[in-house]
Design a protein around this motif. Sequence first.
Motif, PDB file in Angstrom:
ATOM      1  N   PHE A   1       0.859  -1.189   0.000  1.00 11.05           N
ATOM      2  CA  PHE A   1       0.000   0.000   0.000  1.00 11.05           C
ATOM      3  C   PHE A   1       0.895   1.239   0.000  1.00 11.05           C
ATOM      4  O   PHE A   1       0.989   1.960   0.995  1.00 11.05           O
ATOM      5  CB  PHE A   1      -0.916  -0.006   1.229  1.00 11.05           C
ATOM      6  N   SER A   2       1.553   1.473  -1.108  1.00 13.91           N
ATOM      7  CA  SER A   2       2.504   2.590  -1.184  1.00 13.91           C
ATOM      8  C   SER A   2       1.861   3.816  -1.818  1.00 13.91           C
ATOM      9  O   SER A   2       1.138   3.702  -2.814  1.00 13.91           O
ATOM     10  CB  SER A   2       3.741   2.186  -1.992  1.00 13.91           C
ATOM     11  N   PRO A   3       2.112   5.002  -1.265  1.00 10.99           N
ATOM     12  CA  PRO A   3       1.563   6.233  -1.855  1.00 10.99           C
ATOM     13  C   PRO A   3       2.272   6.530  -3.168  1.00 10.99           C
ATOM     14  O   PRO A   3       3.468   6.772  -3.189  1.00 10.99           O
ATOM     15  CB  PRO A   3       1.883   7.296  -0.794  1.00 10.99           C
ATOM     16  N   GLU A   4       1.534   6.537  -4.252  1.00 12.13           N
ATOM     17  CA  GLU A   4       2.163   6.673  -5.572  1.00 12.13           C
ATOM     18  C   GLU A   4       2.181   8.123  -6.061  1.00 12.13           C
ATOM     19  O   GLU A   4       3.220   8.694  -6.287  1.00 12.13           O
ATOM     20  CB  GLU A   4       1.437   5.775  -6.577  1.00 12.13           C
ATOM     21  N   LYS A   5       1.016   8.726  -6.217  1.00  7.90           N
ATOM     22  CA  LYS A   5       0.940  10.120  -6.656  1.00  7.90           C
ATOM     23  C   LYS A   5       0.269  10.963  -5.582  1.00  7.90           C
ATOM     24  O   LYS A   5      -0.577  10.465  -4.826  1.00  7.90           O
ATOM     25  CB  LYS A   5       0.151  10.237  -7.970  1.00  7.90           C
ATOM     26  N   VAL A   6       0.638  12.233  -5.541  1.00  7.01           N
ATOM     27  CA  VAL A   6       0.033  13.168  -4.597  1.00  7.01           C
ATOM     28  C   VAL A   6      -0.440  14.410  -5.347  1.00  7.01           C
ATOM     29  O   VAL A   6       0.012  14.693  -6.459  1.00  7.01           O
ATOM     30  CB  VAL A   6       1.022  13.579  -3.484  1.00  7.01           C
ATOM     31  N   LEU A   7      -1.356  15.125  -4.723  1.00  6.32           N
ATOM     32  CA  LEU A   7      -1.770  16.441  -5.200  1.00  6.32           C
ATOM     33  C   LEU A   7      -0.869  17.449  -4.507  1.00  6.32           C
ATOM     34  O   LEU A   7      -0.866  17.552  -3.279  1.00  6.32           O
ATOM     35  CB  LEU A   7      -3.228  16.707  -4.861  1.00  6.32           C
ATOM     36  N   ALA A   8      -0.082  18.185  -5.285  1.00  6.55           N
ATOM     37  CA  ALA A   8       0.938  19.069  -4.718  1.00  6.55           C
ATOM     38  C   ALA A   8       0.692  20.520  -5.102  1.00  6.55           C
ATOM     39  O   ALA A   8       0.094  20.816  -6.144  1.00  6.55           O
ATOM     40  CB  ALA A   8       2.327  18.638  -5.186  1.00  6.55           C
ATOM     41  N   ALA A   9       1.176  21.418  -4.253  1.00  2.00           N
ATOM     42  CA  ALA A   9       1.101  22.854  -4.513  1.00  2.00           C
ATOM     43  C   ALA A   9       2.244  23.539  -3.774  1.00  2.00           C
ATOM     44  O   ALA A   9       2.733  23.033  -2.758  1.00  2.00           O
ATOM     45  CB  ALA A   9      -0.240  23.423  -4.048  1.00  2.00           C
ATOM     46  N   ARG A  10       2.674  24.690  -4.294  1.00  2.46           N
ATOM     47  CA  ARG A  10       3.700  25.465  -3.587  1.00  2.46           C
ATOM     48  C   ARG A  10       3.148  25.944  -2.244  1.00  2.46           C
ATOM     49  O   ARG A  10       1.974  26.308  -2.140  1.00  2.46           O
ATOM     50  CB  ARG A  10       4.128  26.681  -4.416  1.00  2.46           C
ATOM     51  N   ARG A  11       4.016  25.951  -1.250  1.00  2.00           N
ATOM     52  CA  ARG A  11       3.553  26.325   0.090  1.00  2.00           C
ATOM     53  C   ARG A  11       3.051  27.762   0.142  1.00  2.00           C
ATOM     54  O   ARG A  11       2.086  28.053   0.867  1.00  2.00           O
ATOM     55  CB  ARG A  11       4.666  26.100   1.115  1.00  2.00           C
ATOM     56  N   ASP A  12       3.666  28.658  -0.617  1.00  2.00           N
ATOM     57  CA  ASP A  12       3.184  30.043  -0.584  1.00  2.00           C
ATOM     58  C   ASP A  12       1.762  30.137  -1.128  1.00  2.00           C
ATOM     59  O   ASP A  12       0.923  30.863  -0.586  1.00  2.00           O
ATOM     60  CB  ASP A  12       4.144  30.980  -1.335  1.00  2.00           C
ATOM     61  N   TRP A  13       1.477  29.384  -2.183  1.00  2.00           N
ATOM     62  CA  TRP A  13       0.113  29.396  -2.743  1.00  2.00           C
ATOM     63  C   TRP A  13      -0.860  28.741  -1.759  1.00  2.00           C
ATOM     64  O   TRP A  13      -1.970  29.230  -1.554  1.00  2.00           O
ATOM     65  CB  TRP A  13       0.073  28.671  -4.089  1.00  2.00           C
ATOM     66  N   THR A  14      -0.429  27.644  -1.144  1.00  2.00           N
ATOM     67  CA  THR A  14      -1.273  26.969  -0.162  1.00  2.00           C
ATOM     68  C   THR A  14      -1.650  27.920   0.978  1.00  2.00           C
ATOM     69  O   THR A  14      -2.809  27.990   1.399  1.00  2.00           O
ATOM     70  CB  THR A  14      -0.535  25.743   0.418  1.00  2.00           C
ATOM     71  N   SER A  15      -0.658  28.674   1.445  1.00  2.00           N
ATOM     72  CA  SER A  15      -0.888  29.587   2.573  1.00  2.00           C
ATOM     73  C   SER A  15      -1.764  30.768   2.194  1.00  2.00           C
ATOM     74  O   SER A  15      -2.595  31.224   2.987  1.00  2.00           O
ATOM     75  CB  SER A  15       0.453  30.098   3.108  1.00  2.00           C
ATOM     76  N   ASP A  16      -1.602  31.257   0.960  1.00  2.00           N
ATOM     77  CA  ASP A  16      -2.315  32.460   0.526  1.00  2.00           C
ATOM     78  C   ASP A  16      -3.735  32.186   0.038  1.00  2.00           C
ATOM     79  O   ASP A  16      -4.530  33.121  -0.088  1.00  2.00           O
ATOM     80  CB  ASP A  16      -1.541  33.158  -0.599  1.00  2.00           C
ATOM     81  N   ASN A  17      -4.058  30.920  -0.245  1.00  2.00           N
ATOM     82  CA  ASN A  17      -5.361  30.600  -0.850  1.00  2.00           C
ATOM     83  C   ASN A  17      -6.040  29.438  -0.131  1.00  2.00           C
ATOM     84  O   ASN A  17      -6.342  28.407  -0.738  1.00  2.00           O
ATOM     85  CB  ASN A  17      -5.172  30.256  -2.330  1.00  2.00           C
ATOM     86  N   PRO A  18      -6.313  29.564   1.151  1.00  2.00           N
ATOM     87  CA  PRO A  18      -6.874  28.434   1.911  1.00  2.00           C
ATOM     88  C   PRO A  18      -8.223  27.956   1.393  1.00  2.00           C
ATOM     89  O   PRO A  18      -8.498  26.751   1.407  1.00  2.00           O
ATOM     90  CB  PRO A  18      -6.988  28.989   3.336  1.00  2.00           C
ATOM     91  N   ASN A  19      -9.068  28.869   0.915  1.00  2.00           N
ATOM     92  CA  ASN A  19     -10.383  28.464   0.428  1.00  2.00           C
ATOM     93  C   ASN A  19     -10.284  27.692  -0.886  1.00  2.00           C
ATOM     94  O   ASN A  19     -11.007  26.712  -1.105  1.00  2.00           O
ATOM     95  CB  ASN A  19     -11.291  29.684   0.261  1.00  2.00           C
ATOM     96  N   GLN A  20      -9.385  28.133  -1.766  1.00  2.00           N
ATOM     97  CA  GLN A  20      -9.193  27.411  -3.023  1.00  2.00           C
ATOM     98  C   GLN A  20      -8.584  26.033  -2.775  1.00  2.00           C
ATOM     99  O   GLN A  20      -8.957  25.053  -3.427  1.00  2.00           O
ATOM    100  CB  GLN A  20      -8.299  28.220  -3.958  1.00  2.00           C
ATOM    101  N   VAL A  21      -7.653  25.964  -1.843  1.00  6.10           N
ATOM    102  CA  VAL A  21      -7.048  24.675  -1.495  1.00  6.10           C
ATOM    103  C   VAL A  21      -8.121  23.713  -0.998  1.00  6.10           C
ATOM    104  O   VAL A  21      -8.190  22.550  -1.425  1.00  6.10           O
ATOM    105  CB  VAL A  21      -5.960  24.861  -0.422  1.00  6.10           C
ATOM    106  N   ALA A  22      -8.977  24.182  -0.106  1.00  7.15           N
ATOM    107  CA  ALA A  22     -10.036  23.334   0.437  1.00  7.15           C
ATOM    108  C   ALA A  22     -10.983  22.863  -0.657  1.00  7.15           C
ATOM    109  O   ALA A  22     -11.372  21.686  -0.695  1.00  7.15           O
ATOM    110  CB  ALA A  22     -10.806  24.097   1.516  1.00  7.15           C
ATOM    111  N   ALA A  23     -11.370  23.768  -1.550  1.00  8.09           N
ATOM    112  CA  ALA A  23     -12.291  23.413  -2.634  1.00  8.09           C
ATOM    113  C   ALA A  23     -11.674  22.372  -3.565  1.00  8.09           C
ATOM    114  O   ALA A  23     -12.338  21.410  -3.971  1.00  8.09           O
ATOM    115  CB  ALA A  23     -12.674  24.667  -3.419  1.00  8.09           C
TER     116      ALA A  23
END
Length: 387
Positions: free
Chosen positions: A205-227
């Motif tokens: 059960f190995s994690p193969e692919k992830v959904l990734a984003a730059r940390r600055d974008w993650t921090s600046d856009n919490p609502n978009q990240v959640a959606a």
Amino acid sequence: MSGAVMHCGFVPLVDAAPLIIAHELGFAANEGVSLVLLKQPSWSALRDMLVMGHLEAAQMLSPMPIAMSLGLGGIKAQVDALMVLSVNGNVIAASNTLVERMRAQGWESDLGDAGGVSAALEKAAQGPLRFGVPFPFSMHRELVEYWLGKRGLQIEISSVPPPMMGQALTSGEIDAFCVGEPWGSRAVDTEAGELILAGRAIWAFSPEKVLAARRDWTSDNPNQVAALMRAVFHAGRWLHDPDNRVIATDILARQEYLGLPADVIERAMKGHLLAQARSLGTEVQGFLHFNVGAANFPWRSQAQWIGTNLARRYGLDLSLAVEIARGVFRSDLYRNNLGEIGVDLPGASDKQEGALSHPTAVASTRGELILQRDRFFDGAIFDPASR
């Protein structure tokens, strides 16, 4: 389309399905997201597009955001793994010449016997085994290094784009490869080689692919990240239903996505693999998961396993690498953004990797969570509390 526009990169593989389905079937639109999917020719191109700000998010190999955050590969960038997109889904194939030598030593095909295959490779090897993987920082490489390193086999690993794996076998550039579907099946169909092992035989059960984003974008856009996370989760849950696999296969086969025959894609979706051209095929249970048993949860312990391997391979400070790696897999964001819609969350963000030999009920927010078998082929257990 309406709502926040998000550009998301992907590489044409079956496990890009959650992103494609989120867009095509309206899961993204339902969350107020206009998801623009941009197909990339390679993992390095996708990485560069994300770093340069041309993408808000991307499908990534699970070790990629950790490697980038550690400054490996020539690019240092703080990148978050928001959630796991897919579990398993890899195959290992060998050239016809190597397979002939393995059979001459008495090997019989079994896609689930990691120990038997490595023993056969050891007997058949004539010098170092040349393995192709799609990218230096990939679960493909981690699996191959872990599996063959246990036997002390000499291996030389090189990066080969997934669509070129079959050609690399035929030309003699490599002896074998580990790749995500459908490119293993494609190599079989062109008779470039044969499948010798399913990746899940190494780590169940190995994690193969992830959904990734730059940390600055993650921090600046919490609502978009959640959606975005909610949309992708709903798409993965839809994909988990076997009745939806035919529709999903037809969508993935379109030219703008994988651009391959639907029957080749269907093998991965159903876990029905053809080890040889024109063979009857083999059922591989649990070959590819999109949503079962907390499959989407970004476990800190899995990040630590990856970070530990990278630190040892590249001579990094182990404690610092582990700290950075654990911070990349954002179990906190997963809990915040998916817990509010009723997703059953595990009681802890760490677990002993490889400890489950069968599906096991664990403490969770709804009390309904069953984790799947996650054994390593050698029975080892990775305990994140023991560094």
